[in-house]
Design a protein around this motif. Structure first.
Motif, PDB file in Angstrom:
ATOM      1  N   ALA A 377       0.816  -1.436   0.000  1.00 58.06           N
ATOM      2  CA  ALA A 377      -0.075   0.156  -0.073  1.00 58.06           C
ATOM      3  C   ALA A 377       0.794   1.279   0.087  1.00 58.06           C
ATOM      4  O   ALA A 377       0.525   2.250  -0.605  1.00 58.06           O
ATOM      5  CB  ALA A 377      -0.832  -0.079   1.314  1.00 58.06           C
ATOM      6  N   SER A 378       2.147   1.249   0.820  1.00 58.92           N
ATOM      7  CA  SER A 378       2.741   2.472   0.646  1.00 58.92           C
ATOM      8  C   SER A 378       3.606   2.607  -0.643  1.00 58.92           C
ATOM      9  O   SER A 378       3.848   3.785  -0.913  1.00 58.92           O
ATOM     10  CB  SER A 378       3.768   2.351   2.157  1.00 58.92           C
ATOM     11  OG  SER A 378       4.799   3.321   2.133  1.00 58.92           O
ATOM     12  N   MET A 379       4.081   1.270  -1.141  1.00 60.24           N
ATOM     13  CA  MET A 379       4.718   1.623  -2.243  1.00 60.24           C
ATOM     14  C   MET A 379       3.681   2.035  -3.542  1.00 60.24           C
ATOM     15  O   MET A 379       4.050   2.892  -4.348  1.00 60.24           O
ATOM     16  CB  MET A 379       5.100   0.150  -2.737  1.00 60.24           C
ATOM     17  CG  MET A 379       6.286  -0.245  -2.008  1.00 60.24           C
ATOM     18  SD  MET A 379       6.462  -2.134  -1.878  1.00 60.24           S
ATOM     19  CE  MET A 379       6.931  -2.487  -3.691  1.00 60.24           C
ATOM     20  N   MET A 380       2.368   1.679  -3.325  1.00 59.43           N
ATOM     21  CA  MET A 380       1.387   2.526  -4.406  1.00 59.43           C
ATOM     22  C   MET A 380       1.438   3.951  -4.324  1.00 59.43           C
ATOM     23  O   MET A 380       1.437   4.529  -5.220  1.00 59.43           O
ATOM     24  CB  MET A 380       0.201   1.889  -4.258  1.00 59.43           C
ATOM     25  CG  MET A 380      -0.728   1.930  -5.198  1.00 59.43           C
ATOM     26  SD  MET A 380      -0.417   1.324  -7.040  1.00 59.43           S
ATOM     27  CE  MET A 380      -0.820  -0.453  -6.799  1.00 59.43           C
ATOM     28  N   ALA A 381       1.425   4.346  -2.904  1.00 59.55           N
ATOM     29  CA  ALA A 381       1.410   5.755  -2.782  1.00 59.55           C
ATOM     30  C   ALA A 381       2.718   6.534  -3.359  1.00 59.55           C
ATOM     31  O   ALA A 381       2.508   7.511  -4.009  1.00 59.55           O
ATOM     32  CB  ALA A 381       1.175   6.243  -1.231  1.00 59.55           C
ATOM     33  N   ASP A 382       3.857   5.801  -3.107  1.00 57.79           N
ATOM     34  CA  ASP A 382       5.041   6.315  -3.702  1.00 57.79           C
ATOM     35  C   ASP A 382       4.988   6.310  -5.245  1.00 57.79           C
ATOM     36  O   ASP A 382       5.549   7.234  -5.907  1.00 57.79           O
ATOM     37  CB  ASP A 382       6.198   5.697  -3.258  1.00 57.79           C
ATOM     38  CG  ASP A 382       6.491   5.624  -1.835  1.00 57.79           C
ATOM     39  OD1 ASP A 382       5.602   6.477  -0.990  1.00 57.79           O
ATOM     40  OD2 ASP A 382       7.143   4.816  -1.036  1.00 57.79           O
ATOM     41  N   ALA A 383       4.437   5.382  -5.816  1.00 61.51           N
ATOM     42  CA  ALA A 383       4.327   5.440  -7.361  1.00 61.51           C
ATOM     43  C   ALA A 383       3.574   6.517  -7.864  1.00 61.51           C
ATOM     44  O   ALA A 383       3.720   6.975  -8.857  1.00 61.51           O
ATOM     45  CB  ALA A 383       3.963   4.020  -7.781  1.00 61.51           C
ATOM     46  N   ALA A 384       2.417   6.646  -7.159  1.00 61.81           N
ATOM     47  CA  ALA A 384       1.550   7.927  -7.539  1.00 61.81           C
ATOM     48  C   ALA A 384       2.515   9.247  -7.428  1.00 61.81           C
ATOM     49  O   ALA A 384       2.207  10.156  -8.433  1.00 61.81           O
ATOM     50  CB  ALA A 384       0.332   7.975  -6.639  1.00 61.81           C
ATOM     51  N   ASP A 385       3.358   9.604  -6.403  1.00 60.11           N
ATOM     52  CA  ASP A 385       4.194  10.814  -6.515  1.00 60.11           C
ATOM     53  C   ASP A 385       4.945  10.544  -7.742  1.00 60.11           C
ATOM     54  O   ASP A 385       5.306  11.663  -8.585  1.00 60.11           O
ATOM     55  CB  ASP A 385       5.022  10.526  -5.364  1.00 60.11           C
ATOM     56  CG  ASP A 385       4.180  11.233  -4.185  1.00 60.11           C
ATOM     57  OD1 ASP A 385       3.315  11.933  -4.194  1.00 60.11           O
ATOM     58  OD2 ASP A 385       4.658  10.693  -2.804  1.00 60.11           O
ATOM     59  N   GLU A 386       5.565   9.327  -7.985  1.00 60.77           N
ATOM     60  CA  GLU A 386       6.358   9.146  -9.095  1.00 60.77           C
ATOM     61  C   GLU A 386       5.594   9.523 -10.438  1.00 60.77           C
ATOM     62  O   GLU A 386       6.111  10.171 -11.510  1.00 60.77           O
ATOM     63  CB  GLU A 386       6.848   7.765  -9.347  1.00 60.77           C
ATOM     64  CG  GLU A 386       7.846   7.320 -10.481  1.00 60.77           C
ATOM     65  CD  GLU A 386       8.162   5.969 -10.704  1.00 60.77           C
ATOM     66  OE1 GLU A 386       9.506   6.021 -10.916  1.00 60.77           O
ATOM     67  OE2 GLU A 386       7.331   5.316 -10.445  1.00 60.77           O
ATOM     68  N   HIS A 387       4.276   9.182 -10.482  1.00 63.84           N
ATOM     69  CA  HIS A 387       3.472   9.544 -11.604  1.00 63.84           C
ATOM     70  C   HIS A 387       3.303  10.917 -11.872  1.00 63.84           C
ATOM     71  O   HIS A 387       3.429  11.563 -12.871  1.00 63.84           O
ATOM     72  CB  HIS A 387       2.204   8.904 -11.552  1.00 63.84           C
ATOM     73  CG  HIS A 387       1.222   9.051 -12.672  1.00 63.84           C
ATOM     74  ND1 HIS A 387       1.170   8.055 -13.581  1.00 63.84           N
ATOM     75  CD2 HIS A 387       0.327  10.173 -13.188  1.00 63.84           C
ATOM     76  CE1 HIS A 387       0.256   8.390 -14.687  1.00 63.84           C
ATOM     77  NE2 HIS A 387      -0.152   9.684 -14.482  1.00 63.84           N
ATOM     78  N   GLU A 388       3.129  11.790 -10.888  1.00 64.20           N
ATOM     79  CA  GLU A 388       3.003  13.324 -10.856  1.00 64.20           C
ATOM     80  C   GLU A 388       4.398  13.829 -11.306  1.00 64.20           C
ATOM     81  O   GLU A 388       4.545  14.829 -12.172  1.00 64.20           O
ATOM     82  CB  GLU A 388       2.585  13.789  -9.584  1.00 64.20           C
ATOM     83  CG  GLU A 388       2.490  15.460  -9.728  1.00 64.20           C
ATOM     84  CD  GLU A 388       2.279  16.137  -8.396  1.00 64.20           C
ATOM     85  OE1 GLU A 388       2.175  17.299  -8.411  1.00 64.20           O
ATOM     86  OE2 GLU A 388       2.295  15.448  -7.315  1.00 64.20           O
ATOM     87  N   HIS A 389       5.614  13.247 -11.049  1.00 62.77           N
ATOM     88  CA  HIS A 389       6.905  13.629 -11.362  1.00 62.77           C
ATOM     89  C   HIS A 389       7.005  13.483 -12.888  1.00 62.77           C
ATOM     90  O   HIS A 389       7.656  14.214 -13.687  1.00 62.77           O
ATOM     91  CB  HIS A 389       7.741  12.772 -10.640  1.00 62.77           C
ATOM     92  CG  HIS A 389       9.234  13.183 -10.930  1.00 62.77           C
ATOM     93  ND1 HIS A 389      10.169  12.487 -11.543  1.00 62.77           N
ATOM     94  CD2 HIS A 389      10.008  14.224 -10.497  1.00 62.77           C
ATOM     95  CE1 HIS A 389      11.178  12.991 -11.812  1.00 62.77           C
ATOM     96  NE2 HIS A 389      11.233  14.223 -11.259  1.00 62.77           N
ATOM     97  N   LEU A 390       6.516  12.236 -13.397  1.00 63.29           N
ATOM     98  CA  LEU A 390       6.629  12.042 -14.671  1.00 63.29           C
ATOM     99  C   LEU A 390       5.573  12.619 -15.696  1.00 63.29           C
ATOM    100  O   LEU A 390       5.932  13.037 -16.947  1.00 63.29           O
ATOM    101  CB  LEU A 390       6.481  10.383 -15.114  1.00 63.29           C
ATOM    102  CG  LEU A 390       7.516   9.548 -14.159  1.00 63.29           C
ATOM    103  CD1 LEU A 390       7.097   7.960 -14.287  1.00 63.29           C
ATOM    104  CD2 LEU A 390       9.065   9.991 -15.201  1.00 63.29           C
ATOM    105  N   PHE A 391       4.409  12.980 -15.482  1.00 61.57           N
ATOM    106  CA  PHE A 391       3.313  13.187 -16.315  1.00 61.57           C
ATOM    107  C   PHE A 391       2.552  14.482 -15.527  1.00 61.57           C
ATOM    108  O   PHE A 391       1.748  14.799 -16.365  1.00 61.57           O
ATOM    109  CB  PHE A 391       1.952  12.247 -16.437  1.00 61.57           C
ATOM    110  CG  PHE A 391       2.740  10.839 -16.981  1.00 61.57           C
ATOM    111  CD1 PHE A 391       3.392  10.726 -18.120  1.00 61.57           C
ATOM    112  CD2 PHE A 391       3.145   9.785 -15.924  1.00 61.57           C
ATOM    113  CE1 PHE A 391       4.106   9.696 -18.585  1.00 61.57           C
ATOM    114  CE2 PHE A 391       3.691   8.601 -16.339  1.00 61.57           C
ATOM    115  CZ  PHE A 391       4.244   8.433 -17.648  1.00 61.57           C
TER     116      PHE A 391
END
Length: 500
Positions: A377-391
Motif C-alpha cells: 500500500a505504501s509503495m502504491m502511494a510512492d508510485a503515485a508521486d512518481e506519476h506526478e513527477h513523470l506526467f
C-alpha cells in the motif's frame, strides 16, 4: 527504472506548495478506523459466502463460482471509473468524501441481502439473484474503499509516515476481519447445526454490517477535519470515457505501476483460491469441527493483526520491496507446507495437535503477509508521486483503482477456478456437511487439499518474482518529492501576482 521514452515532463503540478506537519495520532486512528468496514465486509464474504451458497443453499459449485466471479469482474471493470471520477470530482466536501458517503450504507445493505437468499429460489433463479447481489455488494465496497485508500496517500508526503498510515489502516482492517470471524464462528454459526444453519446467516450479516458502518462514520469525521491536507481535484478535459482511456494509458506507462499491478494480480489470485476453498478444506481435507476452524482462522487473522506493529521495525531497516518479498514468500510457505506434508503422508496429526500446528503456521505466515501488504500500500502511494513527477497529474484514485482491479479480477478468477475445480473433482453441493464428507472419495479430498495448499502457493511465489522488477526506493522517492516541492513553489509564486 522507466522505459526509455519516459522522462520527467516540465509541466508544473496543479497542486499547491505542501509543507505538511506529521499527521496527529488521533486523526490517523480516526482515518484508519474506516478499514473496519473493509475488513468486515470483505472477510465475511471471502470466508463464508461460497460455503453458504453451495453447501447450505444448494447452488451447484460451478454456478456459484460464476455468479461470484461476475460480481468481481464487473466491479473490477467499474473500479477505474470510480478512481478517475474521485480524482476529478469537485464538491464542498472535496473529491473523495461524496463517494465514501454513498459506499458505507450501500455496503451494509448488500451484505445483509447476500446472506439472506430466499429458500424459495433454486437453480437459475438463485443464480441470477446471487449474481445481482454479488455485483451490488462489490461495487458498493469499491465506492467506499477506492476513495478511502486514495485519500490515505494524500494525508502525508513522507516516505516513512505513509507506511505508518498504511500499518494502522491494515490493523483496523484485520480487527474488522477478526470481528467477522468471531461473529460468524463464535456467535451465530457455532453450536448445533453450525455452518449448516441457514437462518443464522442473516443476523450474522446484519451485526457485521452495523459494526463496519460505525468504523466508516468515524473515518468520515476524520476526513472532514483533514480537507486542507487533501489534493485539489485533478483537471480533465473531454467526456468521461475518452478521458478515462487517456488516463489509464498514462498510468500504465509507469513501470512501477505495471510491476505492482501484475504482482497484485498474481498474489490475489492465489489468495482467492485459498480463501474460497478454505471452509471446504477445513471441513473435508482437515476434518475439523467448527470450533477448531474458528481457532485456526482466528490465528491467521491474529497473525495478520500482529504483523502491523512488526512492519514498522522491518521498514526502518529494509526497503519496502524487500519486506514485500519476504512477506509473499512467507505466505506461500504457510499455504503449502502443511497441506503438502499431509498429501505425501507424513503429516498424520489430528485433533488438538493438528489445530496447534496449523495455528502456529498461519500466525507466522499471516504476520509476514501483513508486513508485505503494508509495504504494498505504501509503495502504491510512492508510485503515485512518481506519476506526478513523470506526467504532471495526481492519479491516486486511478492507482488504487488499478490495484483494486487486479485484486478483484484475480479474486473473480480465483472463485471461478475454485468452483470449476470442485465440480471437476466430483464435489457434490448441498446437504449436511458431515454426510457429504462421508460420501467423498479419498481422491476428491486430496484434490481439495492440493488446490487449496500447494496449488495456490505457486501463484504467490510467482507474484514475488514479478515484484523483483520494482525499482523505486527511499533515495529515489526523496529526489522526486524534492522536485515536486520545487514545482509547486514555482506554481504558487506564479499564481500570486495574478491573485493580486
Amino acid at each position: 527504472m522507466h522505459d526509455g521514452a519516459e522522462t520527467p515532463i516540465p509541466a508544473v503540478s496543479s497542486g499547491t506548495g505542501r509543507s505538511l506537519p506529521p499527521l496527529p495520532f488521533g486523526t490517523k486512528i480516526g482515518y484508519a478506523s474506516g478499514a473496519l468496514l473493509d475488513g468486515i465486509a470483505n472477510q465475511a464474504v471471502n470466508i463464508f459466502i461460497f460455503f453458504y451458497v453451495t453447501a447450505v443453499c444448494g447452488l451447484p459449485a460451478a454456478l456459484a463460482g460464476v455468479a461470484l466471479a461476475i460480481g468481481l469482474v464487473v466491479d473490477a471493470v467499474v473500479d477505474p471509473l470510480i478512481g478517475s471520477m474521485s480524482d476529478g470530482w469537485t464538491s464542498r466536501l472535496g473529491r473523495r468524501l461524496p463517494f465514501i458517503l454513498i459506499g458505507v450504507p450501500c455496503t451494509g445493505l448488500f451484505m445483509v441481502l447476500i446472506f439472506s437468499l430466499p429458500s424459495a429460489l433454486t437453480g437459475m433463479a438463485l443464480f441470477a439473484w446471487l449474481t445481482f447481489l454479488s455485483i451490488g455488494l462489490r461495487v458498493s465496497i469499491s465506492l467506499f474503499l477506492l476513495p478511502y485508500n486514495a485519500v490515505g496517500a494524500e494525508l502525508s508526503d513522507s516516505y516513512a509516515e505513509r507506511s505508518s498510515i498504511a500499518a494502522w489502516r491494515w490493523g483496523f482492517a484485520m480487527l474488522g476481519a477478526l470481528i467477522a470471524i468471531v461473529l460468524g464462528f463464535g456467535v451465530f454459526l457455532g453450536g448445533e447445526g453450525g455452518l449448516s444453519r441457514r437462518a443464522a446467516y442473516a443476523p450474522f450479516a446484519l451485526s457485521a454490517a452495523l459494526v463496519g458502518a460505525v468504523g466508516g462514520i468515524i473515518a468520515v469525521r476524520a476526513l472532514l477535519a483533514t480537507r486542507d491536507r487533501q489534493h485539489a481535484a485533478a483537471s480533465g478535459d473531454g467526456a468521461i470515457h475518452t478521458r478515462l482511456w487517456r488516463e489509464l494509458s498514462e498510468v500504465f506507462r509507469n513501470q512501477s505501476f505495471r510491476t505492482l499491478f501484475v504482482g497484485a494480480l498474481l498474489l490475489f489470485t492465489s489468495l482467492s483460491i485459498h480463501s474460497t476453498l478454505g471452509l471446504h478444506a477445513n471441513t473435508y481435507f482437515w476434518r475439523m469441527t467448527p470450533g477448531q476452524m474458528q481457532i485456526v482462522t482466528l490465528s491467521l487473522f491474529a497473525g495478520l493483526l500482529l504483523g502491523a506493529p512488526l512492519a514498522g521495525p522491518f521498514l526502518k531497516v529494509m526497503e519496502k520491496r524487500t519486506v514485500l518479498l519476504i512477506g509473499m514468500v512467507g505466505l506461500a510457505l504457510a499455504f503449502s507446507i502443511p497441506a503438502t506434508l499431509r498429501l505425501i503422508g507424513i503429516f498424520p496429526f489430528t485433533g488438538i495437535t493438528l489445530v496447534t500446528i496449523l495455528s502456529a503456521t498461519v500466525i507466522v505466515g499471516g504476520a509476514l503477509m501483513a508486513a508485505a501488504a503494508i509495504s504494498f500500500a505504501s509503495m502504491m502511494a510512492d508510485a503515485a508521486d512518481e506519476h506526478e513527477h513523470l506526467f504532471g497529474a495526481r492519479r491516486e484514485g486511478l492507482y488504487y483503482a488499478g490495484w483494486a482491479f487486479a485484486s478483484k479480477a484475480a479474486a473473480g478468477f480465483g472463485s471461478l477456478v475454485a468452483g470449476v475445480a470442485l465440480q471437476a473433482i466430483g464435489f457434490e453441493s448441498g446437504g449436511d456437511a458431515a454426510a457429504a464428507a462421508a460420501k467423498l472419495s479419498p481422491a476428491t479430498i486430496d484434490w481439495i487439499g492440493a488446490i487449496y495448499g500447494p496449488g495456490a502457493s505457486l501463484l504467490a511465489l510467482l507474484a514475488a518474482t514479478t515484484c523483483l522488477f520494482y525499482r523505486l526506493d527511499a533515495r529515489k522517492h526523496a529526489q522526486i518529492i524534492g522536485d515536486l516541492d520545487a514545482r509547486r513553489a514555482i506554481a504558487v509564486g506564479a499564481a500570486a501576482p495574478l491573485a493580486a
